[in-house]
Design a protein around this motif. Structure first.
Motif, mmCIF file in Angstrom:
data_model
loop_
_atom_site.group_PDB
_atom_site.id
_atom_site.type_symbol
_atom_site.label_atom_id
_atom_site.label_comp_id
_atom_site.label_asym_id
_atom_site.label_seq_id
_atom_site.Cartn_x
_atom_site.Cartn_y
_atom_site.Cartn_z
ATOM 1 N N SER A 85 -6.474 4.886 -0.997
ATOM 2 C CA SER A 85 -6.113 3.904 0.025
ATOM 3 C C SER A 85 -4.692 4.191 0.500
ATOM 4 O O SER A 85 -3.820 4.546 -0.290
ATOM 5 N N ASP A 86 -4.458 4.021 1.795
ATOM 6 C CA ASP A 86 -3.165 4.390 2.364
ATOM 7 C C ASP A 86 -2.126 3.280 2.283
ATOM 8 O O ASP A 86 -0.930 3.536 2.358
ATOM 9 N N ASN A 87 -2.580 2.035 2.147
ATOM 10 C CA ASN A 87 -1.639 0.916 2.140
ATOM 11 C C ASN A 87 -2.321 -0.309 1.545
ATOM 12 O O ASN A 87 -3.525 -0.282 1.219
ATOM 13 N N GLU A 88 -1.573 -1.395 1.420
ATOM 14 C CA GLU A 88 -2.110 -2.623 0.844
ATOM 15 C C GLU A 88 -3.258 -3.173 1.678
ATOM 16 O O GLU A 88 -4.276 -3.633 1.139
ATOM 17 N N ALA A 89 -3.107 -3.112 2.997
ATOM 18 C CA ALA A 89 -4.149 -3.660 3.877
ATOM 19 C C ALA A 89 -5.480 -2.937 3.673
ATOM 20 O O ALA A 89 -6.547 -3.565 3.675
ATOM 21 N N GLU A 90 -5.427 -1.600 3.480
ATOM 22 C CA GLU A 90 -6.672 -0.867 3.270
ATOM 23 C C GLU A 90 -7.293 -1.227 1.920
ATOM 24 O O GLU A 90 -8.514 -1.346 1.811
ATOM 25 N N CYS A 91 -6.455 -1.414 0.891
ATOM 26 C CA CYS A 91 -6.986 -1.864 -0.400
ATOM 27 C C CYS A 91 -7.752 -3.173 -0.244
ATOM 28 O O CYS A 91 -8.882 -3.317 -0.736
ATOM 29 N N LEU A 92 -7.142 -4.107 0.437
ATOM 30 C CA LEU A 92 -7.774 -5.418 0.610
ATOM 31 C C LEU A 92 -9.040 -5.314 1.463
ATOM 32 O O LEU A 92 -10.035 -5.994 1.194
ATOM 33 N N ARG A 93 -9.021 -4.452 2.468
ATOM 34 C CA ARG A 93 -10.226 -4.274 3.285
ATOM 35 C C ARG A 93 -11.365 -3.707 2.450
ATOM 36 O O ARG A 93 -12.520 -4.150 2.571
ATOM 37 N N ARG A 94 -11.054 -2.738 1.582
ATOM 38 C CA ARG A 94 -12.100 -2.155 0.737
ATOM 39 C C ARG A 94 -12.658 -3.191 -0.237
ATOM 40 O O ARG A 94 -13.863 -3.201 -0.505
ATOM 41 N N VAL A 95 -11.798 -4.044 -0.776
ATOM 42 C CA VAL A 95 -12.282 -5.096 -1.665
ATOM 43 C C VAL A 95 -13.201 -6.040 -0.899
ATOM 44 O O VAL A 95 -14.277 -6.428 -1.386
ATOM 45 N N ALA A 96 -12.786 -6.434 0.313
ATOM 46 C CA ALA A 96 -13.608 -7.336 1.131
ATOM 47 C C ALA A 96 -14.955 -6.703 1.456
ATOM 48 O O ALA A 96 -16.007 -7.361 1.379
ATOM 49 N N GLU A 114 -2.722 2.351 -5.992
ATOM 50 C CA GLU A 114 -1.440 2.936 -6.358
ATOM 51 C C GLU A 114 -0.349 1.871 -6.344
ATOM 52 O O GLU A 114 -0.261 1.067 -5.409
ATOM 53 N N MET A 115 0.516 1.905 -7.335
ATOM 54 C CA MET A 115 1.620 0.952 -7.389
ATOM 55 C C MET A 115 2.541 1.087 -6.184
ATOM 56 O O MET A 115 3.083 0.098 -5.683
ATOM 57 N N GLY A 116 2.713 2.316 -5.690
ATOM 58 C CA GLY A 116 3.626 2.554 -4.582
ATOM 59 C C GLY A 116 3.216 1.906 -3.279
ATOM 60 O O GLY A 116 4.016 1.846 -2.334
ATOM 61 N N LEU A 117 1.984 1.399 -3.189
ATOM 62 C CA LEU A 117 1.518 0.753 -1.962
ATOM 63 C C LEU A 117 1.958 -0.705 -1.869
ATOM 64 O O LEU A 117 1.787 -1.335 -0.814
ATOM 65 N N PHE A 118 2.514 -1.253 -2.950
ATOM 66 C CA PHE A 118 2.832 -2.671 -3.006
ATOM 67 C C PHE A 118 4.317 -2.876 -3.272
ATOM 68 O O PHE A 118 4.955 -2.076 -3.963
#
Length: 541
Positions: A85-96, A114-118
């Motif tokens: 995932s490239d960023n926090e928003a993409e992580c959340l989109r994948r979870v949704a 990745e920790m670096g995304l947050f």
């Protein structure tokens, strides 16, 4: 004359013999290499021989992953996968998207973030709540040393502001002292133990998926670095035995039995019994995994000096005297010890423990090894060769990314920053190098890791390389991924190099990386993977 069943012609063949020689042809019969070199190999071709035209592609001994977790990686691939995932928003989109595709009230499980995304490396429960609703969710992070939980998971597990940090773990808290949503190390167990049991068939499916993915990456043998329950995952050993007994284990597997650090040498009889249980047709467990510390990004890697800005020295999981006693006892019983050591203190503790075993027991053929080796004090580099300890490298980590530049470097300081991942120094000192991905912590892609070992940067990355003076040559990186890893895990008698009499464990790359610019090595794919003369992956299907 016995004709070959399969021959490989028309391309360079890296034998990975002691002098790093090349040949131009290989013949295979009944799962073994029976000849090398075009003159001899062509004489073994008959009408029934399958002739593989390499067309200039490089043929190697089967690639080996010296530190990996295929069950974890397989589970991540079939669950909510946040890898890359490239960023926090993409992580959340994948979870949704996963929640929508898998409706119901059950737990949302998976990981790979990745920790670096947050911000500060720690995602919040509130953002996860927005995409999970009332369903409990627990998502393990990329490095397998922490997890992201939503409010429902915290509530069902009884984790609140009054819950103390457990030994060896930490709960991230908001300004009011409430759990913020990120849990480190042993704190993950506060929630994972409340997850309902997973069906056995799902674990078997995950392990098969992990095996398939490793073969796809050219891997013919691997070392599972944790055979035991960990971070909410089950013990993989029984599932390996199930596959091996059913002739479904197509790779060669060694593994490290998990050392319970809440106990001492009284667990030796149990480990000896588990070693016997693990002995199968393509399975063995002759080593024990001892985790000595955590990771730098959350300040749990054990350091000789404190992190900057008041973050302490990290966590040492095992008392040094108890560690020396354990390693001496394991060494006597014929176990190799596979240490997790990220910080310079943990690395030194591992070296000291092996030195104590050598002094007490004498020199043995046990292949003790230290994995990860992020920060190594210069005074300890030569000790690997002196003590006969394998340096088990996770080369893909040795580059500048957000986790390095924002979560690690500012807290190490310049001096320790320059001591990270000293591959060249270890190699020049005479240490045996092995290579592992630690998948799913990083990708199960040996050629990508080889690229980073050679370039100290990821493919296509424009960031400055990380300490380029510690880069190794392509031949050294490939040797670590073949014969080095085979030697580390006592597989070198039959695998790791190409010679008559050795098993036909072979990998055909889609090109010859020796003919590529260094900047393109990591894009090299795998066209064919063979184990014991049987094709287990083909890019042609």
């Amino acid at each position: 004359m016995h004709h070959a069943e399969t021959v490989f012609l028309g391309g360079p063949v890296a034998t990975m013999d002691p002098v790093g020689s090349f040949t131009d042809a290989v013949a295979v019969r009944k799962g073994e290499i029976i000849a090398t070199g075009r003159a001899e190999v062509t004489e073994l071709v008959s009408g029934g021989t399958e002739v593989v035209d390499l067309r200039g592609r490089l043929l190697l001994p089967g690639l080996q992953d010296a530190h990996v977790h295929p069950l974890y990686g397989g589970l991540q691939r079939i669950r909510c996968d946040l890898t890359d995932s490239d960023n926090e928003a993409e992580c959340l989109r994948r979870v949704a998207d996963y929640a929508a595709a898998n409706p119901g009230s059950g737990w949302i499980l998976g990981g790979g973030w990745e920790m670096g995304l947050f911000s500060g490396g720690c995602p919040s429960r509130s953002s996860l709540d927005e995409v999970t609703g009332d369903r409990p969710a627990l998502l393990i992070n990329e490095d397998q040393h922490g997890a992201w939980a939503n409010s429902t998971a915290l509530r069902l597990s009884g984790v609140d502001r009054d819950t103390p940090d457990p030994p060896g773990g930490r709960i991230e808290r908001d300004e009011h002292g409430r759990p913020a949503g990120t849990l480190h190390e042993n704190a993950v167990d506060l929630i994972s133990r409340h997850i309902p049991p997973t069906p056995e068939a799902e674990y078997v499916r995950a392990l098969l998926e992990g095996q398939r993915h490793l073969h796809e990456q050219g891997v013919t043998a691997w070392h599972d670095a944790i055979l035991g329950a960990y971070l909410g995952y089950p013990d993989p050993l029984g599932y390996y035995r199930e596959l091996d007994d059913a002739d479904l284990l197509t790779g060669r597997v060694t593994g490290s039995l998990w050392w319970d650090r809440t106990r001492g040498t009284e667990q030796l009889p149990e480990l000896i019994s588990r070693r016997a249980f693990a002995t199968g047709k393509r399975l063995g467990a002759h080593s024990v995994k001892i985790m000595l510390d955590g990771v730098c990004e959350n300040f749990t890697a054990a350091m000789l000096r404190p992190y900057l800005h008041g973050h302490g020295n990290g966590i040492s999981y095992v008392d040094p005297d108890e560690l020396a006693e354990a390693v001496c006892a394991l060494d006597v019983e014929g176990f190799s010890v596979h240490f997790h050591a990220v910080g310079d203190l943990a690395v030194r503790q591992a070296l000291d423990a092996v030195q104590a075993a050598r002094r007490t027991n004498g020199i043995t053929d046990n292949r003790h090894q230290i994995a990860h080796l992020q920060v190594v004090h210069p005074a300890d580099v030569t000790r690997f060769s002196e003590l006969g300890i394998v340096a088990n490298l996770q080369a893909e980590w040795a580059h500048n990314d957000t986790a390095m530049t924002e979560l690690t470097a500012p807290y190490l300081g310049e001096q320790r920053y320059r001591r990270q991942y000293p591959f060249r120094s270890l190699r020049d000192s005479g240490a045996l190098l092995a290579a592992g991905s630690d998948w799913p912590v990083s990708e199960a892609a040996p050629m990508r890791a080889v690229h980073v070992a050679v370039n100290r940067s990821e493919p296509g990355d424009e960031a400055p390389p990380l300490l380029p003076e510690q880069a190794v040559d392509l031949s050294d990186a490939l040797a670590a991924t073949t014969i080095g890893s085979a030697r580390a895990h006592l597989l070198d008698e039959h695998t790791g190099s190409i010679a008559p009499g050795k098993s036909a464990d072979l990998t055909v790359l889609e090109t010859n990386p020796f003919a590529l610019p260094r900047s393109e090595i990591g894009y090299t794919g795998v066209d064919l993977t063979m184990v014991g003369g049987r094709v287990v992956h083909s890019a042609d299907g």
